[in-house]
Design a protein around this motif. Structure first.
Motif, PDB file in Angstrom:
ATOM      1  N   GLN A 170      13.135  12.466  -6.858  1.00  0.00           N
ATOM      2  CA  GLN A 170      13.422  13.076  -5.560  1.00  0.00           C
ATOM      3  C   GLN A 170      12.889  14.374  -5.238  1.00  0.00           C
ATOM      4  OE1 GLN A 170      17.974  11.404  -5.914  1.00  0.00           O
ATOM      5  NE2 GLN A 170      17.561  12.834  -4.035  1.00  0.00           N
ATOM      6  N   SER A 171      12.593  15.189  -6.468  1.00  0.00           N
ATOM      7  CA  SER A 171      12.242  16.555  -6.379  1.00  0.00           C
ATOM      8  C   SER A 171      10.689  16.437  -5.978  1.00  0.00           C
ATOM      9  CB  SER A 171      12.646  17.113  -7.607  1.00  0.00           C
ATOM     10  OG  SER A 171      11.908  16.678  -8.822  1.00  0.00           O
ATOM     11  N   ASP A 172       9.838  15.750  -6.617  1.00  0.00           N
ATOM     12  CA  ASP A 172       8.506  15.710  -6.295  1.00  0.00           C
ATOM     13  C   ASP A 172       8.237  14.175  -6.282  1.00  0.00           C
ATOM     14  OD1 ASP A 172       5.558  15.866  -6.472  1.00  0.00           O
ATOM     15  OD2 ASP A 172       5.689  17.156  -8.282  1.00  0.00           O
ATOM     16  N   PRO A 173       7.786  13.693  -5.006  1.00  0.00           N
ATOM     17  CA  PRO A 173       7.463  12.300  -4.842  1.00  0.00           C
ATOM     18  C   PRO A 173       6.124  11.840  -4.993  1.00  0.00           C
ATOM     19  CG  PRO A 173       8.016  13.357  -2.883  1.00  0.00           C
ATOM     20  CD  PRO A 173       8.364  14.281  -3.780  1.00  0.00           C
ATOM     21  N   PHE A 174       5.379  12.657  -5.453  1.00  0.00           N
ATOM     22  CA  PHE A 174       4.098  12.436  -5.479  1.00  0.00           C
ATOM     23  C   PHE A 174       3.620  12.652  -6.839  1.00  0.00           C
ATOM     24  CE2 PHE A 174       4.667  14.217  -1.286  1.00  0.00           C
ATOM     25  CZ  PHE A 174       4.096  13.218  -0.634  1.00  0.00           C
ATOM     26  N   ARG A 175       4.487  12.630  -7.778  1.00  0.00           N
ATOM     27  CA  ARG A 175       4.006  12.710  -9.162  1.00  0.00           C
ATOM     28  C   ARG A 175       4.959  12.171 -10.177  1.00  0.00           C
ATOM     29  NH1 ARG A 175       5.132  16.305 -13.644  1.00  0.00           N
ATOM     30  NH2 ARG A 175       6.668  17.118 -12.463  1.00  0.00           N
ATOM     31  N   ILE A 176       4.523  11.569 -11.313  1.00  0.00           N
ATOM     32  CA  ILE A 176       5.307  10.969 -12.441  1.00  0.00           C
ATOM     33  C   ILE A 176       5.938  12.100 -13.106  1.00  0.00           C
ATOM     34  CG2 ILE A 176       5.707   9.543 -14.211  1.00  0.00           C
ATOM     35  CD1 ILE A 176       5.077   8.032 -11.665  1.00  0.00           C
ATOM     36  N   PRO A 177       7.266  12.097 -13.505  1.00  0.00           N
ATOM     37  CA  PRO A 177       7.871  13.210 -14.183  1.00  0.00           C
ATOM     38  C   PRO A 177       7.407  13.257 -15.352  1.00  0.00           C
ATOM     39  CG  PRO A 177       9.610  11.882 -13.102  1.00  0.00           C
ATOM     40  CD  PRO A 177       8.205  11.042 -12.939  1.00  0.00           C
ATOM     41  N   ASP A 178       7.556  14.486 -16.443  1.00  0.00           N
ATOM     42  CA  ASP A 178       7.183  14.410 -17.539  1.00  0.00           C
ATOM     43  C   ASP A 178       7.872  13.277 -18.415  1.00  0.00           C
ATOM     44  OD1 ASP A 178       5.139  16.544 -16.745  1.00  0.00           O
ATOM     45  OD2 ASP A 178       6.849  18.045 -17.357  1.00  0.00           O
ATOM     46  N   GLY A 215       0.737  -1.235   0.171  1.00  0.00           N
ATOM     47  CA  GLY A 215       0.019  -0.141   0.103  1.00  0.00           C
ATOM     48  C   GLY A 215       0.933   1.256  -0.213  1.00  0.00           C
ATOM     49  N   LEU A 216       2.076   1.214   0.552  1.00  0.00           N
ATOM     50  CA  LEU A 216       3.101   2.290   0.176  1.00  0.00           C
ATOM     51  C   LEU A 216       3.328   2.722  -1.149  1.00  0.00           C
ATOM     52  CD1 LEU A 216       5.319   1.489   3.142  1.00  0.00           C
ATOM     53  CD2 LEU A 216       3.512   3.292   3.230  1.00  0.00           C
ATOM     54  N   ILE A 217       3.085   1.905  -2.147  1.00  0.00           N
ATOM     55  CA  ILE A 217       3.648   2.026  -3.481  1.00  0.00           C
ATOM     56  C   ILE A 217       2.515   2.600  -4.391  1.00  0.00           C
ATOM     57  CG2 ILE A 217       4.984   0.931  -5.390  1.00  0.00           C
ATOM     58  CD1 ILE A 217       6.618   1.237  -2.999  1.00  0.00           C
ATOM     59  N   THR A 218       2.123   3.842  -4.327  1.00  0.00           N
ATOM     60  CA  THR A 218       0.859   4.324  -4.854  1.00  0.00           C
ATOM     61  C   THR A 218       1.191   4.953  -6.181  1.00  0.00           C
ATOM     62  OG1 THR A 218       0.993   6.332  -3.504  1.00  0.00           O
ATOM     63  CG2 THR A 218      -0.531   4.261  -2.774  1.00  0.00           C
ATOM     64  N   THR A 219       2.323   5.553  -6.393  1.00  0.00           N
ATOM     65  CA  THR A 219       2.679   6.403  -7.652  1.00  0.00           C
ATOM     66  C   THR A 219       3.498   5.774  -8.546  1.00  0.00           C
ATOM     67  OG1 THR A 219       2.295   8.440  -6.122  1.00  0.00           O
ATOM     68  CG2 THR A 219       3.251   8.903  -8.199  1.00  0.00           C
ATOM     69  N   TYR A 220       3.168   5.607  -9.725  1.00  0.00           N
ATOM     70  CA  TYR A 220       3.764   4.806 -10.773  1.00  0.00           C
ATOM     71  C   TYR A 220       3.192   5.014 -12.081  1.00  0.00           C
ATOM     72  CZ  TYR A 220       0.968   0.778  -9.792  1.00  0.00           C
ATOM     73  OH  TYR A 220      -0.097  -0.158  -9.644  1.00  0.00           O
ATOM     74  N   GLN A 221       3.805   4.543 -13.134  1.00  0.00           N
ATOM     75  CA  GLN A 221       3.207   4.245 -14.378  1.00  0.00           C
ATOM     76  C   GLN A 221       3.594   3.061 -15.091  1.00  0.00           C
ATOM     77  OE1 GLN A 221       4.329   7.065 -17.617  1.00  0.00           O
ATOM     78  NE2 GLN A 221       2.505   7.900 -17.468  1.00  0.00           N
ATOM     79  N   LEU A 222       2.941   2.189 -15.433  1.00  0.00           N
ATOM     80  CA  LEU A 222       3.402   1.204 -16.359  1.00  0.00           C
ATOM     81  C   LEU A 222       2.851   1.562 -17.854  1.00  0.00           C
ATOM     82  CD1 LEU A 222       5.026  -1.855 -16.543  1.00  0.00           C
ATOM     83  CD2 LEU A 222       2.726  -2.622 -15.988  1.00  0.00           C
TER      84      LEU A 222
END
Length: 561
Positions: free
Chosen positions: A219-227, A198-205
């Motif tokens: 590291q700069s924004d741990p709640f968002r997938i980078p562009d 449940g700790l792994i909520t932000t990702y993209q596949l």
């Protein structure tokens, strides 16, 4: 950092970096993480106990120093990424039990991978994987850790039909292995994982090329997938290296160790070095095909990529093509030390392009290309001053200027020269070697090991100092090198498939010198664990013009070697 009542735990407060004393019961440090989360800018995913990384379920048995590790740190991000990969591998095992996914390399703030063997991963299969991963994450299933001996780990993995994961452990010399389980799935990992999914909520596949791209925050924004930033050239060079590795039948460390066990390493070394020579010759041929156009050759890449040796070998190949190149060093164009910019920590930032007098180097490049005589400066690193020692340079049409340095791909460094007159080369040690399908060897780790060995031998730096400096070096690469890598006309992979087996002989004794009371102790132990899997190789058969010689010594290009 964290504590327990009956225990005295010294905790670092994230805002000030100071240490304070806490008393608490003997409970898992996850309890303390819940209390301290509000003080952290990112999710807490692990802890450091007396400079050793531990999972959040760790229960201290004595007074100790504890630091919460969140995703705003490189270590925290590594824990998150490895845990995410573990969830992906579980989903794949459940959906495609007769197939095996493999993480191949880092790409676009994530990992690229494919299905092993002849099976192609389709977009529909990736969709199914994504849906199953999300089910596992929403269920917040526990990820349980057992610490066992290698023999027991091999037995557990074999029983779980994970023979491909188990085979590397027969080379493991250290006493203990982390075995992680989640549901019916088990695997081993030398990295710490989070305690539940449940700790792994932000990702993209997403489906990518003939495989998948698994992306996660930075590291700069741990709640968002980078562009999304396309890295077609980097992807191509990785895939080319992967294809070559399969040709010589060295896809993982087990394959390499078999070469060493059968005493066939000499042939592998010669093949790998021949590939380097062929690639460098091809690049020289490209430049020489239009000598009047390529007046400026720019070579850039991250730390310990072997740029200096590459530049020397390219120079030789250009001379074979009838050209007579000259070199300029960006170091000689540093501003005086008193004018060096400072980073966010108040320290001199020599990695910044603003530490280089771009106006002066552009002026000199324009004059040289126009055929003028220019007095080249010399930067005295002892005094921190720029000096002029009567070194003059004039070039003709047959003399391209080679500039090697971290800013070579940044147009600001050479903006006075038209882009059409530049040939840009990106050099990096892009390791194409895995421990097993889940555990790939990071390019940054290989470069760090190169630097530890080189800095000790030729710069009188202890391994502790190199490890302490490495995060700053990495920050500089992220700002001044990686954003420009796709600007390159060509990319050169300076990694050698056999190199970690050679470097291990040098690096292991150095890393063992790092004491447990030093902050970099945990990082030293992590690198020791990586090198533990490699059988050693003697350096005697490595040619003296090899890029590896830049780090271990014996190079024909360096006096100190």
């Amino acid at each position: 950092m964290a504590c327990s009542t009956y225990l005295g735990l010294t905790i670092r407060t994230p805002k000030t970096g100071d240490f304070c004393r806490w008393w608490n019961r003997r409970l898992p440090l996850q309890v303390l993480a819940w209390e301290l989360q509000s003080e952290h800018p990112a999710p807490i995913v692990a802890v450091r106990v007396n400079n050793v990384l531990e999972d959040l379920e760790f229960v201290p048995s004595r007074d100790c120093q504890v630091e919460m590790v969140d995703m705003s740190s490189e270590i925290g991000l590594r824990v998150y990424a490895k845990s995410l990969t573990f969830i992906l591998m579980r989903a794949a095992k459940e959906l495609f039990p007769d197939q095996q996914l493999e993480i191949q390399f880092s790409l676009n703030k994530g990992f690229y991978g494919e299905m092993l063997g002849d099976q192609t991963l389709t977009p529909e299969m990736v969709d199914r994987l994504r849906e199953r991963m999300w089910d596992i994450v929403r269920a917040a299933e526990p990820i349980e850790r057992r610490v066992v001996k290698p023999e027991e780990a091999i037995r557990l993995l074999t029983e779980a039909d994970r023979m491909g994961q188990a085979k590397i452990l027969r080379y493991r010399k250290q006493d203990l292995v982390n075995i992680y389980s989640c549901g019916e799935f088990i695997d081993f990992s030398d990295e710490i994982l989070v305690p539940h999914t449940g700790l792994i909520t932000t990702y993209q596949l997403v489906h990518h090329v003939s495989g998948f791209l698994l992306r996660f925050p930075d590291q700069s924004d741990p709640f968002r997938i980078p562009d999304n930033v396309e890295q077609k050239k980097l992807s191509f060079i990785f895939r080319e290296s992967d294809k070559w590795s399969k040709i010589v039948k060295v896809s993982d460390v087990c394959d390499l160790n078999r070469y060493i066990e059968t005493e066939e390493t000499g042939e592998l070394i010669r093949i790998a070095e021949a590939l380097h020579e062929k690639k460098i010759a091809q690049i020289a041929d490209q430049i020489a095909a239009e000598p009047e156009k390529h007046r400026l050759i720019l070579i850039a890449g991250p730390s310990s990529s072997g740029k200096t040796t590459f530049a020397q070998r390219l120079k030789i190949q250009l001379r074979v093509n009838g050209m007579n190149p000259v070199t300029l060093s960006t170091d000689d164009y540093f501003f005086p030390r008193t004018e060096t910019p400072h980073d966010e920590f108040g320290k001199p930032d020599y990695e910044s392009i603003h530490a280089v007098d771009c106006d002066l180097i552009n002026k000199h490049l324009s004059q040289l290309i126009q055929g003028e005589d220019v007095e080249i400066p010399y930067y005295n690193f002892h005094t921190g001053e720029r000096e002029y020692r009567g070194k003059y340079l004039t070039i003709d049409l047959n003399q391209p200027i080679i500039i090697e340095g971290i800013h070579g791909l940044n147009e600001k460094l050479t903006q006075a020269v038209d882009r059409s007159n530049k040939f840009k080369i990106y050099v990096s040690a892009l390791v194409e070697l895995n421990l097993n399908p889940m555990n790939h060897i990071k390019t940054t780790d290989a470069r760090c090991i190169r630097r530890i060995v080189r800095d000790f031998q030729f710069r009188s730096h202890s391994p502790q100092r190199t490890l302490e400096m490495w995060p700053s070096v990495r920050r500089g690469e992220g700002r001044w090198i990686f954003p420009f890598q796709e600007e390159a006309d060509v990319m050169f992979n300076s990694a050698l498939v056999y190199e970690l087996a050679v470097l291990s002989r040098y690096a292991i004794p150095l890393l063992q010198q790092v004491n447990s009371d030093e902050e970099v102790y945990g990082e030293a132990q992590r690198l020791l664990t990586l090198l533990d899997y490699f059988l050693p190789v003697n350096h005697d058969e490595i040619p003296n013009n090899s890029i590896l010689r830049e780090f271990i010594g014996g190079s024909c290009f360096f006096k100190e070697h």
